[in-house]
Design a protein around this motif. Sequence first.
Motif, PDB file in Angstrom:
ATOM      1  N   TRP A 171      39.123  13.049  -5.713  1.00 42.18           N
ATOM      2  CA  TRP A 171      39.349  13.372  -4.431  1.00 42.18           C
ATOM      3  C   TRP A 171      39.795  14.828  -4.431  1.00 42.18           C
ATOM      4  O   TRP A 171      39.754  15.528  -3.414  1.00 42.18           O
ATOM      5  N   PRO A 195      42.918  10.970   0.591  1.00 39.34           N
ATOM      6  CA  PRO A 195      43.282  10.941   2.126  1.00 39.34           C
ATOM      7  C   PRO A 195      44.620  10.002   2.173  1.00 39.34           C
ATOM      8  O   PRO A 195      44.605   9.153   1.136  1.00 39.34           O
ATOM      9  N   ARG A 197      37.166  12.492   5.316  1.00 44.01           N
ATOM     10  CA  ARG A 197      38.554  13.169   5.122  1.00 44.01           C
ATOM     11  C   ARG A 197      38.410  14.507   5.880  1.00 44.01           C
ATOM     12  O   ARG A 197      39.428  14.992   6.422  1.00 44.01           O
ATOM     13  N   ASP A 198      37.236  15.228   5.521  1.00 45.19           N
ATOM     14  CA  ASP A 198      37.173  16.650   5.977  1.00 45.19           C
ATOM     15  C   ASP A 198      36.622  16.898   7.374  1.00 45.19           C
ATOM     16  O   ASP A 198      36.410  17.907   7.794  1.00 45.19           O
ATOM     17  N   GLU A 238      33.149   9.329   2.499  1.00 42.96           N
ATOM     18  CA  GLU A 238      34.699   9.122   2.764  1.00 42.96           C
ATOM     19  C   GLU A 238      35.123  10.834   2.389  1.00 42.96           C
ATOM     20  O   GLU A 238      36.128  10.795   3.241  1.00 42.96           O
ATOM     21  N   HIS A 270      41.924   1.700   8.406  1.00 40.63           N
ATOM     22  CA  HIS A 270      40.559   2.330   7.487  1.00 40.63           C
ATOM     23  C   HIS A 270      39.496   1.560   8.015  1.00 40.63           C
ATOM     24  O   HIS A 270      38.578   2.139   8.087  1.00 40.63           O
TER      25      HIS A 270
END
Length: 167
Positions: A110, A143, A79-80, A75, A149
């Motif tokens: 996170w 995020p 996100r990146d 994840e 999702h």
Amino acid sequence: MINLPVLVLNQNYEPLNVCDVRRAVVLMGKGKAELLENGRGDLRTFRATYPIPTIIRLFYMVKRPPPKARLSRKEVFVRDRHTCQYCGIVSTDLTLDHVLPRQQGGQHTWDNLVSACSRCNNRKAARTPREAGMVLKREPRPPRPNPYHIFQHLSLLEEWRPFIPWA
Ligand SMILES: [Zn+2]
């Protein structure tokens, strides 16, 4: 056959989740959902013949908060956008970097985790970006909740695409 995936749409036709054929047939049998696409022919049992759905739509509205992404390597990479947060290289071979190193009390959260290529990760070692003379592309954050999702990691059936906003 009974375990094949079925796209479940909310009453307003927004994609909600994916269930299996068994569950979809039960929902339709109870009058809670209608068949939208039947891409798989029919299922014959002793008692009746059922169309095998690929998409169903609920007759009622399901309201729920968007699911939050669970913190995991995968994840963080998503996100990146699979981009090293130091040098900007896009790679399928990334590592997880603790911005404030664990040895210095950095948390596994996170806002302290970023994707880093192994070269940058080695170079940074157990130092902060400042100590290593490296600059983050972006401050890491949790995020934003994304209602779709669950679909990010699924392979989408061709018939689902008209109902999936980004497909
Ligand atoms: Zn890098």
